[in-house]
Design an enzyme around this catalytic site. Structure first.
Site, PDB file in Angstrom:
ATOM      1  N   LYS A 112       0.796  -1.207   0.000  1.00 40.49           N
ATOM      2  CA  LYS A 112       0.000   0.000   0.000  1.00 40.49           C
ATOM      3  C   LYS A 112       0.841   1.276   0.000  1.00 40.49           C
ATOM      4  O   LYS A 112       0.638   2.160  -0.837  1.00 40.49           O
ATOM      5  CB  LYS A 112      -0.907  -0.036   1.233  1.00 40.49           C
ATOM      6  CG  LYS A 112      -1.782   1.131   1.401  1.00 40.49           C
ATOM      7  CD  LYS A 112      -2.372   1.096   2.788  1.00 40.49           C
ATOM      8  CE  LYS A 112      -1.279   1.365   3.809  1.00 40.49           C
ATOM      9  NZ  LYS A 112      -1.820   1.529   5.176  1.00 40.49           N
ATOM     10  N   THR A 113       1.780   1.340   0.931  1.00 39.84           N
ATOM     11  CA  THR A 113       2.620   2.531   1.032  1.00 39.84           C
ATOM     12  C   THR A 113       3.381   2.745  -0.268  1.00 39.84           C
ATOM     13  O   THR A 113       3.523   3.864  -0.755  1.00 39.84           O
ATOM     14  CB  THR A 113       3.623   2.390   2.189  1.00 39.84           C
ATOM     15  OG1 THR A 113       2.913   1.918   3.328  1.00 39.84           O
ATOM     16  CG2 THR A 113       4.272   3.705   2.514  1.00 39.84           C
TER      17      THR A 113
ATOM     18  N   GLN B 140      -8.960  -3.614   8.794  1.00 37.01           N
ATOM     19  CA  GLN B 140      -7.974  -3.066   9.723  1.00 37.01           C
ATOM     20  C   GLN B 140      -8.501  -1.824  10.425  1.00 37.01           C
ATOM     21  O   GLN B 140      -7.723  -1.022  10.945  1.00 37.01           O
ATOM     22  CB  GLN B 140      -6.672  -2.743   8.989  1.00 37.01           C
ATOM     23  CG  GLN B 140      -5.959  -3.986   8.501  1.00 37.01           C
ATOM     24  CD  GLN B 140      -4.597  -3.661   7.914  1.00 37.01           C
ATOM     25  OE1 GLN B 140      -3.695  -3.251   8.611  1.00 37.01           O
ATOM     26  NE2 GLN B 140      -4.475  -3.860   6.610  1.00 37.01           N
TER      27      GLN B 140
ATOM     28  N   ARG C 190       1.245  -8.368  10.994  1.00 39.64           N
ATOM     29  CA  ARG C 190       2.500  -7.625  11.096  1.00 39.64           C
ATOM     30  C   ARG C 190       3.692  -8.544  10.829  1.00 39.64           C
ATOM     31  O   ARG C 190       4.788  -8.086  10.551  1.00 39.64           O
ATOM     32  CB  ARG C 190       2.696  -7.003  12.483  1.00 39.64           C
ATOM     33  CG  ARG C 190       1.713  -5.928  12.914  1.00 39.64           C
ATOM     34  CD  ARG C 190       1.500  -4.891  11.894  1.00 39.64           C
ATOM     35  NE  ARG C 190       0.316  -5.213  11.097  1.00 39.64           N
ATOM     36  CZ  ARG C 190       0.031  -4.642   9.948  1.00 39.64           C
ATOM     37  NH1 ARG C 190       0.825  -3.733   9.449  1.00 39.64           N
ATOM     38  NH2 ARG C 190      -1.051  -4.998   9.270  1.00 39.64           N
TER      39      ARG C 190
ATOM     40  N   ASP D  78      -4.706   8.165   3.329  1.00 41.95           N
ATOM     41  CA  ASP D  78      -4.304   6.822   3.718  1.00 41.95           C
ATOM     42  C   ASP D  78      -5.130   6.375   4.933  1.00 41.95           C
ATOM     43  O   ASP D  78      -5.690   7.211   5.633  1.00 41.95           O
ATOM     44  CB  ASP D  78      -2.810   6.863   4.074  1.00 41.95           C
ATOM     45  CG  ASP D  78      -2.237   5.470   4.215  1.00 41.95           C
ATOM     46  OD1 ASP D  78      -2.911   4.501   3.808  1.00 41.95           O
ATOM     47  OD2 ASP D  78      -1.105   5.352   4.728  1.00 41.95           O
ATOM     48  N   GLU D  79      -5.186   5.087   5.177  1.00 44.25           N
ATOM     49  CA  GLU D  79      -5.927   4.532   6.319  1.00 44.25           C
ATOM     50  C   GLU D  79      -7.349   5.104   6.366  1.00 44.25           C
ATOM     51  O   GLU D  79      -7.846   5.511   7.415  1.00 44.25           O
ATOM     52  CB  GLU D  79      -5.218   4.840   7.648  1.00 44.25           C
ATOM     53  CG  GLU D  79      -3.767   4.420   7.709  1.00 44.25           C
ATOM     54  CD  GLU D  79      -3.564   2.931   7.959  1.00 44.25           C
ATOM     55  OE1 GLU D  79      -4.550   2.157   7.858  1.00 44.25           O
ATOM     56  OE2 GLU D  79      -2.425   2.522   8.212  1.00 44.25           O
TER      57      GLU D  79
END
Length: 794
Positions: A62-63, A284, A638, A253-254
């Site tokens: 994503k980043t 998430q 993670r 983002d998010e």
DNA sequence: CCTCCCAAGGTTTTT
DNA sequence: CCTTGGGAGG
């Protein structure tokens, strides 16, 4: 730099730059952007115009996509200052900035990359004249500051402080603000509610007073930053228009974690050009308790019917085993859109589960395991320990200290919550904003100047009566003479106010770090710390020196903003999460929430127990339980290579109480064949507890990881017994190893004397059936692990 | 009126 | 365990 930021000048005239303008010129750079991206990612990076929703699963790059997209916008000739990228944390913002710079160079520096909160702070600082009631020297209050204000309000309204707890009221107010309800609207909502309660009504009263207070202090809380920005944009079309023109390309983002206020800000800004790209993953979403609304991401396509939707479902981060476990857990959520991540990575190792007897042994086992990992070629940096609540960190930390393994606690209560740091900050804030009574009260007697609570109370009374700030009272001789205090005290007050004014004059002459040194030296605070021989003072001095370094770094890093207000802005919006240095080799300890967006080769999820994870306060409501499950999903995803999950059979609370616990339901949602299960059988004195590898007898059953009925669970959560710390702990381990026989006489703390009828179970599961002499108690079966009993000699 | 000392009570997650 | 508030001494 080729592009300067024509912020308040000529950008209206800036010619329209459309996609593709510079393609030939920059084709090489563009090619580089797309290197190594998969087709879906390419699609996302290529789609520059119009609304775009990227549903990006955990570890799907994503980043990278976001960064590449920014790079692509720049490569297509979009001016960097036309791009606004909003991230969730400052850390994420910085990371993206660094990556973009690496890819595209200097140009990336002018992209406006920040969190919603710091974005709003910047806007409000510029447009403060259009914000009712505030002036340009407003300060931003952190949670502990606002707490103090709310406490004052509660007291002033003569409410019972036990019934109306500051934290609870504050979270209501926060929730209201995040839903754009000011105190007036909130009050109306309470009045018109069907089931209005006395409590709600009082909350509304506190809110009203609190709002008034903050305004008179010229202070904003975190939620105000968002709410006031929305108000600014809705009330002032011309201002909104200006920023709409400026920010032609918006990235968020998010997105699953945006609340109503943030949603409105985005929507307002994007309304004109609709070049808005949001990235997120509903699975998430873990900030519902803070007002985040998953519906924002779920309804994006309804908001923007033209939206392009791209799903990124290939995971590059984790092994198949880890990913499948995560998928298995999240599938238990009912309220979710189906989605399954897949990976081309290898199967990987099974997930290792440790069941320890206590939290102490859990920590010891983890630490041993990490030492092994280190011997086997992992570095400490590869390892992260995740926990659900900050309170767990202490016992884990102690394990690391004992083992001599370097660690760092990321986030949590740290540097900026220290007394001495808050004090020096209070000085700076007061100097900056003389209306800030909270800061004044904090430091008016630090160091001790013989100005006590009674004096402060008198000053505050007087100030409130005349509707002025406390500082105004003490800095004006005529006013001060009207306050009934001793001449000596009056003299002290005068000296204090002179000192503050003196510092105020210094602020233009000195850089921020020098100003801090100046205050510390000339206020006498440093001297007090140096001469008082309190054991903690030495650490305080070190922290203050560290704080000066922070300021120094700030000054050298961004000299153009290195004014007092730039520094205060910066400080109040960064968190400890943002100051992680990655240079040293050490294990990271953090909450699951702090871990969002990060990845580690090895992850330990600790305290996987009912009541902790999921947290006991979320057990009653399904939506909250699902949020806990999403947090668990975040935690699992993670991990890149190795995942450990640990839990303990009993755990010490804050006081020294011990609570029995049972493994989390989330653990049971992971298919057994993915798990390697180890259980601690006996308590040992050494710090290397022995764990037994339990091989499942059949594929369906693993001893100890059996299904527990909901009733049992509830019982286990509630079961809580008093033990007096270490003495009791020793007694329990003695009890466990004692050779019990029927007929033994015992004494129970609460139920008195009794006789053992039967001895059952082995190891930690050993139980005694006891007949108590007190008829009201009767026969009970007690677990030796927890029962406060002593053997009585015949 | 200020300061020091002791008891009580309180923990989800964070910008 | 750590912060906060109340009570006694100076």
């Amino acid at each position: 730099m080729a592009y300067s930021d024509p912020f308040d000048s000529d950008y209206y005239e800036e010619e329209e730059i459309e996609q593709g303008t510079n393609e030939d010129l920059q084709s090489e750079a563009i090619q580089k952007i797309f290197e190594g991206l998969n087709p879906r990612q390419v699609e996302a990076v290529e789609c520059l115009q119009g609304p775009l929703l990227i549903m990006a699963g955990a570890g799907s790059g994503k980043t990278r996509v976001l960064t590449c997209r920014i790079a692509n916008l720049l490569a297509h000739g979009v001016a960097p200052w036309r791009i606004l990228a909003i991230t969730f944390t400052n850390k994420a913002a910085n990371e993206m900035k660094t990556r973009a710079e690496r890819m595209i160079g200097e140009l990336a520096k002018s992209v406006w990359l920040s969190t919603f909160h710091s974005f709003c702070a910047k806007i409000l600082r510029i447009e403060v004249d259009s914000v009712d009631g505030y002036n340009k020297n407003f300060v931003i209050y952190s949670m502990s500051d606002t707490k103090a204000v709310v406490r004052d309000c509660i007291r002033e309204l003569n409410l019972d402080e036990k019934k109306f707890m500051d934290t609870q009221i504050l979270s209501r107010i926060s929730m209201a603000k995040n839903n754009l309800l000011d105190s007036k609207k909130y009050k109306e909502a309470v009045l018109f509610a069907n089931n209005k309660s006395e409590y709600e009504w009082q909350v509304a009263n506190v809110y009203e007073l609190y709002e008034k207070r903050l305004l008179s202090l010229n202070a904003m809380d975190f939620d105000d930053l968002l709410m006031l920005t929305v108000r600014l944009f809705t009330d002032h079309q011309e201002i909104l228009n200006k920023y709409q023109e400026r920010f032609r390309y918006i990235l968020v983002d998010e997105y699953q974690d945006t609340n109503e206020a943030q949603y409105q800000i985005m929507k307002l800004l994007a309304a004109k050009y609709e070049n808005v790209c949001v990235v997120g993953d509903a699975d998430q979403s873990i900030y519902g308790w803070r007002g985040a609304d998953m519906r924002n991401i779920l309804n994006f396509e309804t908001d923007y019917p033209e939206a392009t939707v791209i799903k990124l479902e290939q995971n590059y981060r984790s092994t198949k085993m880890i990913l499948d476990a995560a998928n298995a857990v999240i599938q238990h959520n009912k309220y979710r859109k189906p989605k399954e991540l897949w990976t081309e990575n290898g199967d990987g190792e099974k997930i290792i589960v440790f069941e320890a007897l206590t939290g102490f042994y859990e920590a010891a086992k983890i630490v041993n395991e990490i030492a092994d990992l280190k011997r086997n070629g992992f570095s400490y940096n590869d390892v992260a320990l995740l926990y659900r609540i900050n309170a767990q960190s202490r016992i884990l930390e102690e394990g690391f200290v004992r083992a001599g393994i370097p660690y760092v606690i990321v986030g949590g209560l740290k540097f900026y919550d220290r007394m001495e740091i808050k004090n020096i900050l209070a000085y700076l804030r007061l100097i900056y904003n003389l209306q800030d009574n909270m800061s004044l009260k904090r430091i008016i007697n630090v160091p001790r100047r013989g100005i006590g609570l009674t004096t402060v109370a008198k000053l505050q009374d007087f100030a409130e009566k005349h509707d002025i700030s406390i500082f105004e009272v003490i800095s004006n001789a005529w006013l001060l003479n009207q306050v009934d205090v001793f001449p000596k005290t009056r003299q002290n007050l005068r000296m204090f106010s002179e000192f503050i004014l003196n510092c105020r004059n210094m602020q233009d002459k000195l850089s921020v770090n020098k100003l801090i040194s100046y205050i510390l030296k000339n206020s006498g605070y440093m001297t007090e710390l140096q001469t008082d021989s309190k054991p903690e003072d030495e650490a305080r001095i070190e922290n203050l020196e560290e704080f000066i370094n922070v300021a120094k770094e700030f000054v050298s890093k961004s000299p153009e903003e290195a004014t007092l207000d730039g520094f205060l802005n910066h400080i109040s919006l960064i968190s400890d999460l943002d100051v992680v240095e990655e240079s040293e080799d050490r294990v990271s300890l953090m909450t699951v929430h702090s871990a969002k967006g990060l990845e580690f080769p090895v992850v330990f999820i600790t305290g996987m127990e009912e009541g902790i994870f999921p947290h006991s306060r979320s057990l009653l409501r399904e939506d909250q339980l699902e949020e806990e499950r999403r947090a668990c999903y975040v935690a699992i995803t993670r991990a890149q290579k190795k995942l450990y999950i640990t839990f303990a059979d009993s755990r010490a609370n804050f006081g020294g109480d011990t609570k029995a616990s049972c493994n989390s339901r989330f653990l049971e949602e992971i298919p057994r064949e993915y798990i390697d299960f180890y259980k601690q059988k006996t308590a040992t004195k050494t710090s290397t507890p022995a764990f037994v590898h339990l091989v499942p007898r059949s594929s369906v059953k693993i001893e100890g990881l059996s299904k527990v009925s909901p009733k049992m669970r509830a019982k286990s959560n509630v079961m809580s017994m008093n033990t007096k710390k270490n003495k009791e702990k020793e007694k329990i381990s003695a009890n466990l190893s004692r050779n019990w026989q029927p007929g033994d006489r015992v004494n129970h703390k609460k139920w008195g004397d009794g006789i053992v009828l039967e001895v059952k179970g082995l190891g930690t599961e050993r139980e005694l059936r006891i007949k108590f002499l007190d008829k009201d108690v009767g026969i009970k079966t007690l677990s030796l692990m927890y029962a406060p009993i002593t053997k009585v000699r015949e």
